[in-house]
Scaffold this active site. Sequence first.
Site, PDB file in Angstrom:
ATOM      1  CG  LEU A  88      -1.771  -1.421   0.947  1.00 46.02           C
ATOM      2  CD1 LEU A  88      -2.652  -0.885   2.473  1.00 46.02           C
ATOM      3  CD2 LEU A  88      -3.026  -1.548   0.526  1.00 46.02           C
ATOM      4  CG  ASP A  89      -0.019   4.173  -3.180  1.00 44.82           C
ATOM      5  OD1 ASP A  89       1.271   3.378  -3.082  1.00 44.82           O
ATOM      6  OD2 ASP A  89      -0.780   4.845  -3.424  1.00 44.82           O
ATOM      7  CG  HIS A  90       3.983   7.333   2.108  1.00 43.01           C
ATOM      8  ND1 HIS A  90       3.692   8.263   0.723  1.00 43.01           N
ATOM      9  CD2 HIS A  90       3.484   8.698   3.034  1.00 43.01           C
ATOM     10  CE1 HIS A  90       3.614   9.265   0.806  1.00 43.01           C
ATOM     11  NE2 HIS A  90       3.617   9.575   1.859  1.00 43.01           N
TER      12      HIS A  90
ATOM     13  CG  HIS B 265       0.950   5.441  -7.026  1.00 42.72           C
ATOM     14  ND1 HIS B 265       0.809   5.035  -6.027  1.00 42.72           N
ATOM     15  CD2 HIS B 265       1.898   5.688  -7.281  1.00 42.72           C
ATOM     16  CE1 HIS B 265       2.297   5.586  -5.141  1.00 42.72           C
ATOM     17  NE2 HIS B 265       2.815   5.890  -6.494  1.00 42.72           N
TER      18      HIS B 265
ATOM     19  CE  LYS C  40      -2.409   7.253  -2.748  1.00 46.14           C
ATOM     20  NZ  LYS C  40      -1.540   7.307  -2.482  1.00 46.14           N
TER      21      LYS C  40
END
Length: 238
Positions: free
Chosen positions: A105-107, A188, A191
Amino acid sequence: MSKLPLDRILQSQGFGTRKWCRELVEEGEVVINGETVTDCRNTFETDGLEFSVYGDAWKFREHVYIALNKPADYECSRKPSHHPGVLSLRPEQFALRDVQPVGRLDHDTTGLLLMSDDGSFIHAQSSPKRHIPKVYVATTHDPVTPQLVAQLLKGVKLHDEPAPLAAVICRMLDTQQLEIVLEQGKYHQVKRMLAAAGNHCTALRRTEIGGLKLNALGLAAGEWCYLDEAQLKLLAET
Ligand code: URA
């Protein structure tokens, strides 16, 4: 079923080298069935074995399968660069067992993250062939419109992707909130899909993987739990 000497058992559970585990035992730090065991030559049936080390209770586990409620500002990478790593949220013993995140998962993305030291589980859960649905709640910068939902369901073209990517399910939850279900796990992806559809994702949370729901686990941000047989079955059957 297998019987193993205590130092090998402790080593397999992430308590350190065999030598270190032998010392733990000899120093009287390991208790099994209410008795301090000080001789490593004692063998124990590993199946169902419960023990304590430094007073902390443990169960023998051939493999570890956990769910973490990932907080924001943690990186999933092994070598985090700008934020602490999610690996720092696991007990030290799991680091020595190489318990690692299943996918990333992204930060700034929060929510459900699986971790394991079982290579076949990690592979099965990450395989694009399985089409495991992952549910995300995305907060958007601009209001959600029926056109946005329709576009995400129809598919949007992302740079570097040969074919348009579509959500399996997409529905409006609030004026600036969407639930979006994806069966791929591209970089991503949520997004980028929102950006390609002309909006912008300002916050993202993963709430489900396969049939496993984060809400049902009752974890506060940063907390983790072991997955039981029924929860693993849910993941295997998806
Ligand atoms: N999609 C994203 O854009 N980010 C994530 O962390 C997960 C899915």
